[in-house]
Design a protein around this motif. Structure first.
Motif, short mmCIF file in Angstrom:
data_model
loop_
_atom_site.label_atom_id
_atom_site.label_comp_id
_atom_site.label_asym_id
_atom_site.label_seq_id
_atom_site.Cartn_x
_atom_site.Cartn_y
_atom_site.Cartn_z
N ALA A 120 -2.01 -2.60 13.41
CA ALA A 120 -1.23 -1.63 13.78
C ALA A 120 -1.41 -0.32 13.01
CB ALA A 120 0.21 -1.96 13.75
N ARG A 121 -2.38 -1.20 12.27
CA ARG A 121 -3.06 0.24 11.16
C ARG A 121 -4.02 0.81 12.01
NH1 ARG A 121 -1.78 2.07 6.18
NH2 ARG A 121 -0.64 0.40 5.58
N ASP A 122 -5.18 0.29 12.78
CA ASP A 122 -6.20 0.36 13.41
C ASP A 122 -5.42 0.98 14.54
OD1 ASP A 122 -7.86 -1.14 11.42
OD2 ASP A 122 -7.88 -3.19 12.44
N VAL A 154 2.61 6.72 10.44
CA VAL A 154 3.64 6.02 9.90
C VAL A 154 2.46 5.01 9.32
CG1 VAL A 154 4.28 5.35 12.46
CG2 VAL A 154 1.89 4.79 12.54
N ARG A 155 1.87 6.54 8.21
CA ARG A 155 0.99 5.31 7.58
C ARG A 155 2.07 5.12 6.37
NH1 ARG A 155 -3.70 10.36 6.78
NH2 ARG A 155 -1.33 11.55 6.51
N GLU A 156 2.70 6.13 5.71
CA GLU A 156 4.06 5.35 5.25
C GLU A 156 4.78 4.12 5.84
OE1 GLU A 156 7.40 8.75 4.25
OE2 GLU A 156 5.26 9.43 3.47
N GLU A 157 4.80 3.88 6.63
CA GLU A 157 5.71 2.73 7.19
C GLU A 157 5.05 1.29 7.11
OE1 GLU A 157 7.87 5.90 8.78
OE2 GLU A 157 5.77 5.81 8.66
N LEU A 158 3.74 1.80 7.08
CA LEU A 158 2.10 0.61 7.50
C LEU A 158 2.47 0.40 5.82
CD1 LEU A 158 -0.15 1.89 10.31
CD2 LEU A 158 1.16 0.20 10.57
N ASP A 159 1.76 1.53 5.00
CA ASP A 159 2.35 0.70 3.90
C ASP A 159 3.54 0.24 3.12
OD1 ASP A 159 0.05 2.28 2.90
OD2 ASP A 159 0.71 4.56 2.28
N ARG A 160 4.96 0.91 3.64
CA ARG A 160 5.75 -0.14 3.05
C ARG A 160 5.86 -1.29 3.98
NH1 ARG A 160 7.96 4.72 3.66
NH2 ARG A 160 8.92 4.60 5.56
N LEU A 161 5.52 -1.53 5.18
CA LEU A 161 5.63 -2.67 5.52
C LEU A 161 4.12 -4.12 4.36
CD1 LEU A 161 5.85 -4.68 8.05
CD2 LEU A 161 3.36 -3.36 9.52
N GLN A 213 15.23 -8.43 6.44
CA GLN A 213 15.85 -7.49 6.77
C GLN A 213 14.55 -5.91 6.40
OE1 GLN A 213 19.45 -7.18 5.12
NE2 GLN A 213 20.09 -8.98 5.07
N GLU A 214 14.15 -6.15 5.99
CA GLU A 214 13.30 -4.34 5.30
C GLU A 214 12.00 -4.69 6.57
OE1 GLU A 214 13.95 -2.10 3.28
OE2 GLU A 214 15.73 -3.18 3.11
N ILE A 215 11.25 -5.48 6.84
CA ILE A 215 10.48 -5.78 7.79
C ILE A 215 10.78 -5.03 9.35
CG2 ILE A 215 8.76 -7.64 9.03
CD1 ILE A 215 8.71 -9.09 6.20
N HIS A 216 11.95 -5.47 9.30
CA HIS A 216 12.27 -5.21 11.02
C HIS A 216 12.77 -3.68 10.62
CE1 HIS A 216 15.38 -5.07 13.75
NE2 HIS A 216 15.04 -5.83 14.27
N ARG A 217 13.36 -3.18 9.99
CA ARG A 217 13.43 -1.75 9.67
C ARG A 217 12.07 -1.33 9.66
NH1 ARG A 217 15.87 -1.78 5.30
NH2 ARG A 217 18.10 -1.99 6.24
N GLU A 218 11.41 -1.82 9.50
CA GLU A 218 9.89 -0.49 9.04
C GLU A 218 9.51 -1.08 11.00
OE1 GLU A 218 8.91 1.65 6.77
OE2 GLU A 218 10.68 0.44 5.36
N ALA A 219 9.96 -1.75 10.88
CA ALA A 219 8.68 -1.67 12.27
C ALA A 219 9.53 -1.13 13.59
CB ALA A 219 8.69 -4.05 13.22
N ASN A 220 10.98 -1.34 13.70
CA ASN A 220 11.45 -0.46 14.02
C ASN A 220 11.56 1.07 14.03
OD1 ASN A 220 13.25 -2.58 16.01
ND2 ASN A 220 15.51 -2.10 13.78
#
Length: 279
Positions: free
Chosen positions: A162-164, A206-213, A239-246
Protein backbone atom coordinates in the motif's frame (compact mmCIF):
# COMPACT_ATOMS: atom_id res chain seq x y z
CA UNK A 1 7.23 -19.93 18.06
CA UNK A 2 4.87 -17.40 19.59
CA UNK A 3 4.29 -18.34 23.29
CA UNK A 4 0.52 -18.02 23.59
CA UNK A 5 -2.28 -19.81 25.39
CA UNK A 6 -5.77 -20.39 24.04
CA UNK A 7 -8.93 -20.40 26.14
CA UNK A 8 -10.14 -23.87 25.19
CA UNK A 9 -8.98 -27.21 26.54
CA UNK A 10 -9.80 -30.29 28.61
CA UNK A 11 -7.96 -32.43 31.17
CA UNK A 12 -8.72 -34.89 33.95
CA UNK A 13 -6.98 -36.56 36.87
CA UNK A 14 -8.05 -38.60 39.85
CA UNK A 15 -7.43 -41.06 42.63
CA UNK A 16 -8.62 -44.59 43.49
CA UNK A 17 -12.33 -43.74 43.49
CA UNK A 18 -12.60 -40.07 42.48
CA UNK A 19 -11.87 -37.95 39.44
CA UNK A 20 -11.49 -34.29 38.58
CA UNK A 21 -12.47 -32.93 35.18
CA UNK A 22 -11.40 -29.46 34.06
CA UNK A 23 -12.49 -27.85 30.80
CA UNK A 24 -12.55 -24.32 29.47
CA UNK A 25 -14.00 -22.34 26.57
CA UNK A 26 -13.81 -18.73 25.41
CA UNK A 27 -15.01 -15.96 27.70
CA UNK A 28 -14.35 -12.23 28.00
CA UNK A 29 -13.06 -12.67 31.56
CA UNK A 30 -12.32 -15.51 33.98
CA UNK A 31 -15.52 -17.36 34.89
CA UNK A 32 -15.30 -20.42 37.17
CA UNK A 33 -18.11 -22.96 37.29
CA UNK A 34 -17.56 -25.42 40.11
CA UNK A 35 -19.40 -28.71 40.63
CA UNK A 36 -18.64 -30.46 43.92
CA UNK A 37 -20.34 -33.46 45.55
CA UNK A 38 -22.47 -32.91 48.62
CA UNK A 39 -20.33 -32.39 51.68
CA UNK A 40 -17.32 -31.10 49.76
CA UNK A 41 -18.25 -27.43 49.50
CA UNK A 42 -15.30 -26.63 51.74
CA UNK A 43 -12.96 -27.27 48.81
CA UNK A 44 -14.28 -24.30 46.86
CA UNK A 45 -11.78 -21.67 48.12
CA UNK A 46 -8.79 -23.90 47.28
CA UNK A 47 -10.21 -24.70 43.83
CA UNK A 48 -10.81 -21.02 43.05
CA UNK A 49 -7.32 -20.09 44.17
CA UNK A 50 -5.76 -22.83 42.05
CA UNK A 51 -7.72 -21.77 38.95
CA UNK A 52 -6.95 -18.06 39.38
CA UNK A 53 -3.24 -18.85 39.79
CA UNK A 54 -3.15 -20.43 36.32
CA UNK A 55 -5.69 -18.67 34.11
CA UNK A 56 -6.55 -15.06 33.31
CA UNK A 57 -9.46 -15.60 30.90
CA UNK A 58 -11.92 -18.28 29.87
CA UNK A 59 -15.02 -19.99 31.20
CA UNK A 60 -13.50 -22.78 33.32
CA UNK A 61 -15.61 -25.68 34.57
CA UNK A 62 -14.16 -27.89 37.32
CA UNK A 63 -16.05 -30.99 38.48
CA UNK A 64 -15.25 -33.54 41.20
CA UNK A 65 -16.87 -36.97 40.98
CA UNK A 66 -16.82 -39.81 43.48
CA UNK A 67 -17.09 -43.20 41.84
CA UNK A 68 -19.37 -45.93 43.13
CA UNK A 69 -17.39 -48.49 45.10
CA UNK A 70 -16.90 -51.75 43.26
CA UNK A 71 -17.72 -55.10 44.72
CA UNK A 72 -20.33 -55.77 47.41
CA UNK A 73 -22.68 -52.87 48.06
CA UNK A 74 -22.53 -51.48 51.60
CA UNK A 75 -25.61 -50.36 53.51
CA UNK A 76 -26.24 -48.53 56.75
CA UNK A 77 -29.20 -48.55 59.13
CA UNK A 78 -30.52 -45.29 60.51
CA UNK A 79 -31.00 -46.66 64.01
CA UNK A 80 -32.32 -43.42 65.43
CA UNK A 81 -35.07 -43.32 62.81
CA UNK A 82 -35.80 -47.04 63.34
CA UNK A 83 -36.07 -46.56 67.13
CA UNK A 84 -38.52 -43.71 66.60
CA UNK A 85 -40.64 -45.83 64.26
CA UNK A 86 -40.65 -48.76 66.71
CA UNK A 87 -41.69 -46.44 69.52
CA UNK A 88 -44.60 -45.16 67.45
CA UNK A 89 -45.57 -48.69 66.45
CA UNK A 90 -45.42 -49.86 70.08
CA UNK A 91 -47.82 -47.13 71.20
CA UNK A 92 -50.23 -48.25 68.52
CA UNK A 93 -50.26 -51.93 69.38
CA UNK A 94 -46.91 -53.14 68.05
CA UNK A 95 -45.45 -53.56 64.62
CA UNK A 96 -43.45 -55.90 62.45
CA UNK A 97 -39.76 -54.96 62.56
CA UNK A 98 -39.24 -56.41 59.11
CA UNK A 99 -41.93 -54.09 57.79
CA UNK A 100 -40.38 -51.15 59.58
CA UNK A 101 -36.97 -52.00 58.14
CA UNK A 102 -38.47 -51.83 54.67
CA UNK A 103 -39.63 -48.23 55.09
CA UNK A 104 -37.83 -45.54 53.12
CA UNK A 105 -34.87 -44.06 54.94
CA UNK A 106 -34.32 -46.88 57.44
CA UNK A 107 -31.80 -48.75 55.30
CA UNK A 108 -29.78 -46.78 52.75
CA UNK A 109 -26.93 -47.54 50.41
CA UNK A 110 -23.75 -46.28 52.03
CA UNK A 111 -21.11 -44.31 50.16
CA UNK A 112 -17.64 -45.69 50.48
CA UNK A 113 -16.80 -43.05 53.07
CA UNK A 114 -16.38 -39.80 51.10
CA UNK A 115 -15.70 -37.99 54.31
CA UNK A 116 -12.76 -40.33 54.88
CA UNK A 117 -11.00 -39.38 51.65
CA UNK A 118 -7.84 -37.42 52.30
CA UNK A 119 -8.39 -33.78 51.35
CA UNK A 120 -4.71 -33.33 50.57
CA UNK A 121 -4.91 -36.21 48.07
CA UNK A 122 -8.01 -34.68 46.48
CA UNK A 123 -6.30 -31.32 46.09
CA UNK A 124 -3.13 -32.92 44.71
CA UNK A 125 -5.11 -34.56 41.91
CA UNK A 126 -6.91 -31.26 41.33
CA UNK A 127 -3.51 -29.68 40.71
CA UNK A 128 -2.77 -32.43 38.17
CA UNK A 129 -6.02 -31.78 36.32
CA UNK A 130 -5.49 -28.00 36.21
CA UNK A 131 -1.89 -28.42 35.08
CA UNK A 132 -3.16 -30.69 32.32
CA UNK A 133 -5.73 -28.08 31.29
CA UNK A 134 -3.03 -25.41 31.28
CA UNK A 135 -0.84 -27.53 29.00
CA UNK A 136 -3.79 -28.29 26.70
CA UNK A 137 -4.48 -24.58 26.35
CA UNK A 138 -0.81 -23.88 25.67
CA UNK A 139 -0.67 -26.60 23.03
CA UNK A 140 -3.57 -25.05 21.17
CA UNK A 141 -2.04 -21.63 21.78
CA UNK A 142 1.12 -22.68 19.93
CA UNK A 143 -0.97 -23.60 16.89
CA UNK A 144 -2.87 -20.31 17.12
CA UNK A 145 0.41 -18.44 17.46
CA UNK A 146 1.72 -19.92 14.23
CA UNK A 147 -1.44 -18.90 12.38
CA UNK A 148 -1.37 -15.39 13.85
CA UNK A 149 2.28 -14.94 12.92
CA UNK A 150 1.45 -15.92 9.33
CA UNK A 151 -1.48 -13.48 9.16
CA UNK A 152 0.59 -10.70 10.70
CA UNK A 153 3.37 -11.20 8.15
CA UNK A 154 0.81 -11.00 5.34
CA UNK A 155 -0.61 -7.75 6.73
CA UNK A 156 2.87 -6.24 6.95
CA UNK A 157 3.53 -7.16 3.32
CA UNK A 158 0.23 -5.64 2.26
CA UNK A 159 0.94 -2.47 4.25
CA UNK A 160 4.25 -2.14 2.40
CA UNK A 161 2.51 -2.72 -0.92
CA UNK A 162 0.00 0.00 0.00
CA UNK A 163 2.86 2.38 0.79
CA UNK A 164 4.59 1.64 -2.50
CA UNK A 165 1.35 2.11 -4.43
CA UNK A 166 0.44 5.30 -2.58
CA UNK A 167 3.78 6.84 -3.58
CA UNK A 168 2.70 6.73 -7.21
CA UNK A 169 -0.66 8.43 -6.64
CA UNK A 170 0.42 12.04 -7.40
CA UNK A 171 1.71 11.02 -10.85
CA UNK A 172 -1.41 8.97 -11.48
CA UNK A 173 -3.58 11.93 -10.47
CA UNK A 174 -1.72 14.24 -12.86
CA UNK A 175 -2.12 11.80 -15.74
CA UNK A 176 -5.82 11.39 -15.06
CA UNK A 177 -6.44 15.10 -14.79
CA UNK A 178 -4.48 15.75 -17.99
CA UNK A 179 -6.44 13.03 -19.79
CA UNK A 180 -9.72 14.48 -18.58
CA UNK A 181 -8.76 17.96 -19.79
CA UNK A 182 -7.70 16.57 -23.13
CA UNK A 183 -11.01 14.78 -23.51
CA UNK A 184 -12.77 18.09 -22.87
CA UNK A 185 -10.41 19.86 -25.23
CA UNK A 186 -9.63 22.26 -22.39
CA UNK A 187 -6.43 24.25 -22.29
CA UNK A 188 -5.12 24.59 -18.71
CA UNK A 189 -1.80 26.31 -17.96
CA UNK A 190 0.89 24.04 -16.52
CA UNK A 191 0.98 26.04 -13.28
CA UNK A 192 -2.76 25.60 -12.79
CA UNK A 193 -2.48 21.91 -13.59
CA UNK A 194 0.21 21.52 -10.93
CA UNK A 195 -1.98 23.34 -8.39
CA UNK A 196 -4.98 21.13 -9.09
CA UNK A 197 -2.88 17.99 -8.84
CA UNK A 198 -1.41 19.22 -5.55
CA UNK A 199 -4.90 19.77 -4.11
CA UNK A 200 -6.05 16.32 -5.15
CA UNK A 201 -2.86 14.72 -3.87
CA UNK A 202 -3.29 16.40 -0.48
CA UNK A 203 -6.77 14.94 -0.17
CA UNK A 204 -5.49 11.51 -1.18
CA UNK A 205 -2.40 11.62 1.05
CA UNK A 206 -2.39 8.42 3.16
CA UNK A 207 1.07 8.64 4.72
CA UNK A 208 -0.30 9.27 8.23
CA UNK A 209 -2.67 6.32 7.95
CA UNK A 210 0.15 4.10 6.74
CA UNK A 211 2.40 5.23 9.59
CA UNK A 212 -0.30 4.44 12.14
CA UNK A 213 -0.99 1.11 10.44
CA UNK A 214 2.70 0.18 10.67
CA UNK A 215 2.72 1.16 14.35
CA UNK A 216 -0.34 -1.00 15.08
CA UNK A 217 1.16 -3.98 13.29
CA UNK A 218 4.41 -3.53 15.21
CA UNK A 219 2.47 -3.43 18.48
CA UNK A 220 0.60 -6.60 17.53
CA UNK A 221 3.90 -8.38 16.89
CA UNK A 222 5.23 -7.27 20.28
CA UNK A 223 2.10 -8.56 22.03
CA UNK A 224 2.33 -11.93 20.31
CA UNK A 225 5.94 -12.29 21.41
CA UNK A 226 5.31 -11.22 25.00
CA UNK A 227 3.93 -14.58 26.19
CA UNK A 228 1.31 -12.82 28.33
CA UNK A 229 -2.49 -12.89 28.31
CA UNK A 230 -2.91 -10.47 25.39
CA UNK A 231 -6.26 -11.48 23.88
CA UNK A 232 -8.09 -8.29 24.86
CA UNK A 233 -5.27 -6.04 23.69
CA UNK A 234 -5.12 -7.85 20.35
CA UNK A 235 -8.86 -7.35 19.91
CA UNK A 236 -8.44 -3.61 20.49
CA UNK A 237 -5.55 -3.44 17.99
CA UNK A 238 -7.67 -5.23 15.40
CA UNK A 239 -10.24 -2.45 15.72
CA UNK A 240 -7.55 0.19 15.20
CA UNK A 241 -6.07 -1.61 12.19
CA UNK A 242 -9.54 -1.92 10.68
CA UNK A 243 -10.11 1.81 11.17
CA UNK A 244 -6.90 2.71 9.35
CA UNK A 245 -7.69 0.27 6.54
CA UNK A 246 -11.11 1.88 6.08
CA UNK A 247 -9.53 5.33 5.84
CA UNK A 248 -6.98 4.07 3.31
CA UNK A 249 -9.78 2.66 1.19
CA UNK A 250 -11.81 5.86 1.33
CA UNK A 251 -8.81 7.97 0.25
CA UNK A 252 -7.64 5.63 -2.47
CA UNK A 253 -7.73 6.97 -6.02
CA UNK A 254 -5.85 3.98 -7.40
CA UNK A 255 -7.40 0.61 -8.21
CA UNK A 256 -4.28 -1.28 -7.12
CA UNK A 257 -4.30 0.46 -3.75
CA UNK A 258 -7.99 -0.34 -3.30
CA UNK A 259 -7.34 -4.00 -4.03
CA UNK A 260 -4.45 -4.06 -1.57
CA UNK A 261 -6.65 -2.55 1.13
CA UNK A 262 -9.35 -5.17 0.49
CA UNK A 263 -6.74 -7.93 0.78
CA UNK A 264 -5.47 -6.38 4.01
CA UNK A 265 -8.98 -6.31 5.50
CA UNK A 266 -9.55 -9.94 4.49
CA UNK A 267 -6.40 -11.10 6.29
CA UNK A 268 -7.25 -8.87 9.26
CA UNK A 269 -10.60 -10.64 9.65
CA UNK A 270 -8.84 -14.02 9.73
CA UNK A 271 -6.35 -12.62 12.28
CA UNK A 272 -9.21 -11.30 14.44
CA UNK A 273 -11.02 -14.65 14.43
CA UNK A 274 -7.89 -16.44 15.67
CA UNK A 275 -7.09 -13.72 18.21
CA UNK A 276 -10.52 -14.13 19.82
CA UNK A 277 -9.40 -17.58 21.02
CA UNK A 278 -6.32 -16.20 22.76
CA UNK A 279 -6.30 -15.86 26.54
Amino acid sequence: MTPLSSMTGFASAGGPDWSWEARSVNHRGLDLRLRLPSGRDGLEPQVRQAVQARFARGSVTVELRFEQATGRQRYRVDEEWLDELMDIAGRRGGGDIAGLMALRGVIEAADAGPEERDEAALLATLEEALDGLLEARRTEGRALGAALDTHLLAMREQAQMARDTAATQPAALRDRLAAALAALDADLPEERLVQEVALLAAKADVREELDRLDAHLEAAGALLASGEAVGRKLDFLCQEIHREANTLGSKSVDLDLTRTVLDLKSVLEAFREQARNIE
